[in-house]
Write an enzyme that holds these catalytic residues in place. Structure first.
Site, PDB file in Angstrom:
ATOM      1  N   PHE A 137     -33.934 -28.963   8.045  1.00  0.00           N
ATOM      2  CA  PHE A 137     -33.299 -27.787   7.439  1.00  0.00           C
ATOM      3  C   PHE A 137     -33.194 -28.038   5.945  1.00  0.00           C
ATOM      4  O   PHE A 137     -32.590 -29.020   5.516  1.00  0.00           O
ATOM      5  CB  PHE A 137     -31.904 -27.516   8.015  1.00  0.00           C
ATOM      6  CG  PHE A 137     -31.308 -26.244   7.474  1.00  0.00           C
ATOM      7  CD1 PHE A 137     -31.598 -25.021   8.064  1.00  0.00           C
ATOM      8  CD2 PHE A 137     -30.510 -26.256   6.342  1.00  0.00           C
ATOM      9  CE1 PHE A 137     -31.084 -23.837   7.545  1.00  0.00           C
ATOM     10  CE2 PHE A 137     -29.982 -25.074   5.815  1.00  0.00           C
ATOM     11  CZ  PHE A 137     -30.281 -23.865   6.426  1.00  0.00           C
ATOM     12  N   ASP A 222     -34.137 -35.039   0.807  1.00  0.00           N
ATOM     13  CA  ASP A 222     -33.117 -33.999   0.728  1.00  0.00           C
ATOM     14  C   ASP A 222     -31.782 -34.622   1.173  1.00  0.00           C
ATOM     15  O   ASP A 222     -31.539 -34.822   2.364  1.00  0.00           O
ATOM     16  CB  ASP A 222     -33.511 -32.828   1.633  1.00  0.00           C
ATOM     17  CG  ASP A 222     -32.467 -31.710   1.634  1.00  0.00           C
ATOM     18  OD1 ASP A 222     -31.313 -31.960   1.231  1.00  0.00           O
ATOM     19  OD2 ASP A 222     -32.816 -30.597   2.063  1.00  0.00           O
ATOM     20  N   LYS A 254     -23.841 -29.352  -1.765  1.00  0.00           N
ATOM     21  CA  LYS A 254     -22.691 -29.509  -0.853  1.00  0.00           C
ATOM     22  C   LYS A 254     -21.563 -30.359  -1.449  1.00  0.00           C
ATOM     23  O   LYS A 254     -20.783 -29.881  -2.261  1.00  0.00           O
ATOM     24  CB  LYS A 254     -23.174 -30.092   0.481  1.00  0.00           C
ATOM     25  CG  LYS A 254     -23.904 -29.042   1.343  1.00  0.00           C
ATOM     26  CD  LYS A 254     -24.086 -29.541   2.747  1.00  0.00           C
ATOM     27  CE  LYS A 254     -24.807 -28.574   3.656  1.00  0.00           C
ATOM     28  NZ  LYS A 254     -24.003 -27.487   4.166  1.00  0.00           N
TER      29      LYS A 254
HETATM   30  C1  LIG Z   1     -30.207 -30.974   4.250  1.00  0.00           C
HETATM   31  C2  LIG Z   1     -29.891 -29.616   3.719  1.00  0.00           C
HETATM   32  N1  LIG Z   1     -30.640 -29.108   2.725  1.00  0.00           N
HETATM   33  C3  LIG Z   1     -30.393 -27.899   2.193  1.00  0.00           C
HETATM   34  C4  LIG Z   1     -29.358 -27.118   2.656  1.00  0.00           C
HETATM   35  C5  LIG Z   1     -29.111 -25.762   2.066  1.00  0.00           C
HETATM   36  O1  LIG Z   1     -27.981 -25.818   1.254  1.00  0.00           O
HETATM   37  P1  LIG Z   1     -27.275 -24.432   0.776  1.00  0.00           P
HETATM   38  O2  LIG Z   1     -26.685 -23.826   2.001  1.00  0.00           O
HETATM   39  O3  LIG Z   1     -26.248 -24.905  -0.225  1.00  0.00           O
HETATM   40  O4  LIG Z   1     -28.322 -23.600   0.159  1.00  0.00           O
HETATM   41  C6  LIG Z   1     -28.543 -27.611   3.691  1.00  0.00           C
HETATM   42  C7  LIG Z   1     -27.440 -26.786   4.219  1.00  0.00           C
HETATM   43  O5  LIG Z   1     -26.983 -26.969   5.323  1.00  0.00           O
HETATM   44  C8  LIG Z   1     -28.815 -28.886   4.224  1.00  0.00           C
HETATM   45  O6  LIG Z   1     -28.071 -29.401   5.227  1.00  0.00           O
END
Ligand SMILES: Cc1ncc(COP(=O)(O)O)c(C=O)c1O
Length: 400
Positions: A137, A222, A254
């Site tokens: 994700f 990520d 986050k």
């Molecule tokens: C690993 C990862 N990358 C990207 C995101 C996307 O972040 P945002 O919701 O702040 O766009 C998330 C959100 O859950 C995530 O867990």
């Protein structure tokens, strides 16, 4: 006579992208939140791994208030001290600001934007192919969505940009077979969060590093969910299970702002200069208030040793979950834990948890995820330990 509730007003005023919210919350303190009826909950979700310092932490309130009273927003025509200091601090925490290691940061406002910037950065290598993992994700904007494997999220929006190959997460052979000299980057979460806290086999990220290097591809990790002390180290890739690898690109969001929106794309070496003037931008990215908030988060993590707290409370959480006979498996590190139940009743456990005064989260039919504030106390977790058997009993009954 009472008027419509916040929930009723939400239903008629807010787009229905999330389904009906479970509760209307009105305030928080530490790892506790209260709903609009005054009911108190222990927060085991932390705004989905965001509220690093918990709710209403005085240092965060003070930093945001002081910065907003001084200089709230200026655009990227200008630099500000908090922005530059935050970039320097992140590079230092990654070990990318000393000796031959040079890094650069691009600031944005969310995880998906941090990944969007990284995706554009990979395009500047001259290659377009990307290899990502099944179960991944990375966000909901079109570029980040192209790297997100879940069909239900992708399919309504196809065609998505990019040429992305998905490989089974944790499978070194599959990764080696997929990466070749046309590949711009390998994109991985060090631990898959939305998939339910899935930890790859030890050494997987080291192998990913070797495979990427062999083919001249970037290794992009990520750390939007795993970063900023969540797993007991500043970044999950610094842990032994990850082999202490040095990626080329790290994306953050986050927990970085502790609840104030901020994203960061951090790159080192040649990758740090791939994006040049005019290649990317953001009106709000690097906003001084958001950067001041992030600096306060980093300060409190250091001063209150929340790295140790994440490890210690994380062990307590893992132990209480493992002691529960209906939990088949506990995964994760620090305060990022997954619990696999012995049946498909995780959503019912979330509902039963709410009734008992706990904010829980299900990532799948039989999977619970715990990503509480790093300031959660031993007493908060003891309360969960006492309540969990009853919550799971009630959930099983509701599901049967
Ligand atoms: C690993 C990862 N990358 C990207 C995101 C996307 O972040 P945002 O919701 O702040 O766009 C998330 C959100 O859950 C995530 O867990």
């Amino acid at each position: 006579m009472t008027g419509p509730t916040v929930q009723d007003r939400y239903a008629s005023a807010v787009m229905n992208t999330f389904g009906p919210p479970a509760l209307a919350l009105s305030r928080g303190l530490g790892a506790r939140v209260w709903d609009t009826d005054g009911k108190e909950y222990v927060d085991l979700l932390g705004g989905i791994a965001v509220n690093t310092l918990g709710h209403a932490h005085p240092a965060l309130v003070e930093a945001v208030t002081a910065q907003l009273s001084t200089l709230g927003h200026v655009s990227n025509f200008f630099s500000t001290e908090p922005q530059v200091e935050l970039a320097e601090r992140l590079l230092s925490l990654l070990g990318w600001s000393s000796g031959s290691e040079t890094g650069r940061v691009f600031f944005s406002n969310s995880g998906t934007e941090a990944n969007e910037a990284a995706l554009k950065l990979t395009r500047r290598t001259g290659r377009t192919r990307l290899v990502a993992a099944e179960g991944s994700f990375h966000g909901r904007t079109m570029g980040a969505l192209a790297l997100t494997s879940k069909a239900a999220y992708r399919e309504p929006f196809e065609p998505l940009p990019g040429d992305v190959t998905f490989v089974p997460y944790g499978d070194v052979e599959a990764l080696a077979a997929a990466v070749d000299d046309t590949c711009a980057a390998v994109v991985l979460e060090p631990i898959q969060g939305e998939a339910g806290v899935v930890v790859p086999p030890a050494g997987y990220l080291t192998s990913a590093r070797e495979i990427a290097t062999k083919h001249g591809a970037l290794l992009w990790l990520d750390e939007v969910q795993t970063g900023i002390a969540r797993t007991g180290t500043w970044f999950a890739h610094q842990q032994e299970f990850a082999g202490g690898v040095a990626p080329d690109v790290v994306t953050l969001a986050k927990g970085l702002g502790g609840g104030i929106p901020i994203g960061a794309t951090v790159a080192r070496g040649d990758a740090a200069t791939l994006l040049g003037p005019g290649n990317h931008g953001s009106t709000f990215g690097g906003n001084p208030v958001a950067c001041a908030a992030a600096l306060a988060v980093l300060d409190v993590v250091e001063q209150s040793d929340l790295l140790a707290a994440a490890r210690e409370r994380g062990e307590q959480l893992a132990a209480l979950l493992a002691a529960e006979p209906h939990v088949r498996e506990v995964t994760g590190f620090g305060l990022m834990r997954g619990a696999e139940l012995d049946g498909d009743y995780a959503p019912q456990a979330v509902a039963a948890g709410r009734e008992a005064g706990f904010i829980l989260n299900a990532t799948g039919p039989s999977r619970l995820r715990f990503v509480p504030p790093l300031v959660i106390t031993a007493d908060d977790l003891d309360a969960l330990a006492s309540a969990l058997p009853g919550i799971l009993d009630q959930a099983r009954e509701a599901a049967s």
